[in-house]
Write a protein that holds these residues in place. Structure first.
Motif, short mmCIF file in Angstrom:
data_model
loop_
_atom_site.label_atom_id
_atom_site.label_comp_id
_atom_site.label_asym_id
_atom_site.label_seq_id
_atom_site.Cartn_x
_atom_site.Cartn_y
_atom_site.Cartn_z
N TYR A 180 0.82 -1.21 0.00
CA TYR A 180 0.00 0.00 0.00
C TYR A 180 0.85 1.26 0.00
CZ TYR A 180 -4.26 -2.72 0.58
OH TYR A 180 -5.29 -3.58 0.38
N VAL A 181 1.95 1.25 0.74
CA VAL A 181 2.83 2.41 0.75
C VAL A 181 3.45 2.62 -0.63
CG1 VAL A 181 5.02 3.30 1.68
CG2 VAL A 181 3.32 2.31 3.21
N SER A 182 3.87 1.54 -1.27
CA SER A 182 4.51 1.67 -2.58
C SER A 182 3.51 2.07 -3.66
CB SER A 182 5.22 0.38 -2.98
OG SER A 182 4.29 -0.64 -3.26
N LEU A 183 2.24 1.70 -3.49
CA LEU A 183 1.22 2.13 -4.45
C LEU A 183 1.01 3.65 -4.40
CD1 LEU A 183 -1.50 -0.64 -4.07
CD2 LEU A 183 -0.18 -0.13 -6.12
N GLU A 184 1.18 4.23 -3.24
CA GLU A 184 0.97 5.67 -3.08
C GLU A 184 2.19 6.50 -3.44
OE1 GLU A 184 -0.25 5.99 0.96
OE2 GLU A 184 -2.15 4.96 0.61
N SER A 185 3.34 5.87 -3.54
CA SER A 185 4.57 6.59 -3.81
C SER A 185 4.85 6.64 -5.31
CB SER A 185 5.74 5.91 -3.11
OG SER A 185 6.95 6.51 -3.49
N LEU A 186 5.09 7.84 -5.79
CA LEU A 186 5.44 8.00 -7.20
C LEU A 186 6.94 8.17 -7.38
CD1 LEU A 186 2.61 10.47 -8.22
CD2 LEU A 186 2.72 8.02 -8.63
N PRO A 216 9.43 3.90 -8.08
CA PRO A 216 8.71 2.85 -8.80
C PRO A 216 9.41 1.48 -8.74
CG PRO A 216 9.76 4.35 -10.34
CD PRO A 216 9.93 4.94 -8.97
N HIS A 217 10.73 1.48 -8.51
CA HIS A 217 11.44 0.20 -8.42
C HIS A 217 10.99 -0.59 -7.19
CE1 HIS A 217 13.79 2.99 -5.99
NE2 HIS A 217 14.22 1.94 -5.31
N ARG A 218 10.62 0.10 -6.12
CA ARG A 218 10.12 -0.58 -4.92
C ARG A 218 8.80 -1.29 -5.24
NH1 ARG A 218 12.20 0.49 0.19
NH2 ARG A 218 10.18 0.05 1.11
N TYR A 219 7.94 -0.61 -5.98
CA TYR A 219 6.66 -1.20 -6.35
C TYR A 219 6.87 -2.46 -7.19
CZ TYR A 219 2.19 -1.88 -8.64
OH TYR A 219 1.04 -2.44 -9.13
N THR A 220 7.76 -2.40 -8.13
CA THR A 220 8.04 -3.55 -8.99
C THR A 220 8.57 -4.73 -8.17
OG1 THR A 220 8.58 -2.04 -10.77
CG2 THR A 220 9.28 -4.31 -11.04
N SER A 221 9.47 -4.47 -7.25
CA SER A 221 10.03 -5.53 -6.41
C SER A 221 8.96 -6.15 -5.51
CB SER A 221 11.16 -4.99 -5.54
OG SER A 221 12.22 -4.55 -6.33
N ILE A 222 8.16 -5.31 -4.89
CA ILE A 222 7.12 -5.80 -4.00
C ILE A 222 6.06 -6.57 -4.78
CG2 ILE A 222 5.25 -5.10 -2.45
CD1 ILE A 222 7.08 -2.82 -1.53
N LEU A 223 5.70 -6.09 -5.96
CA LEU A 223 4.72 -6.78 -6.78
C LEU A 223 5.21 -8.16 -7.18
CD1 LEU A 223 1.94 -6.39 -8.03
CD2 LEU A 223 3.09 -5.51 -10.06
N SER A 224 6.49 -8.27 -7.49
CA SER A 224 7.08 -9.56 -7.82
C SER A 224 6.98 -10.54 -6.65
CB SER A 224 8.54 -9.35 -8.23
OG SER A 224 9.19 -10.57 -8.41
N VAL A 225 7.25 -10.05 -5.45
CA VAL A 225 7.15 -10.89 -4.26
C VAL A 225 5.69 -11.26 -4.00
CG1 VAL A 225 7.47 -10.93 -1.76
CG2 VAL A 225 9.26 -10.05 -3.23
N LEU A 226 4.79 -10.31 -4.20
CA LEU A 226 3.36 -10.57 -3.99
C LEU A 226 2.87 -11.70 -4.90
CD1 LEU A 226 0.68 -9.73 -2.65
CD2 LEU A 226 0.36 -8.19 -4.58
#
Length: 106
Positions: A60-66, A69-79
């Motif tokens: 949720y934090v990474s979704l709100e952060s613009l 974007p690399h954090r979002y990609t990493s977390i999405l991969s783990v998800l």
């Protein structure tokens, strides 16, 4: 069998807690991301109640952060690697409502 040679639930919990911080840091590494993702997946198999709630918070934090974007990609991969545990986790642990997040995350 000698009880000193067996692994009990407390040992597994301590093991997961000991590696949790390292694995959460490693999922954002540029190198060996696949190994970190696999380690996260295995720890989630062992103790989803320890690993999934912080992951959900991070998503949720990474979704709100613009700005990162690399954090979002990493977390999405783990998800994606723990999606089965996320969807089925509440069968055994009703105190952690991970299934409630599946639709929102989609």
């Amino acid at each position: 069998m000698n009880s000193a040679n067996t692994i009990n639930d407390q040992d597994i919990t301590e093991f997961v807690e000991a590696l949790k911080g390292v694995v959460f840091t490693a999922i954002f590494s540029k190198s060996n991301h696949a190994d970190a993702k696999r380690a996260f997946q295995y720890l989630t198999f062992l103790r989803g109640e320890i690993m999934l709630p912080p992951l959900i918070d991070m998503i949720y934090v990474s979704l709100e952060s613009l700005t990162e974007p690399h954090r979002y990609t990493s977390i999405l991969s783990v998800l994606v690697s723990v999606s089965r545990e996320l969807a089925t986790f509440n069968r055994f642990h009703k105190e952690t409502q991970t299934q409630m997040h599946v639709i929102q995350l989609m």
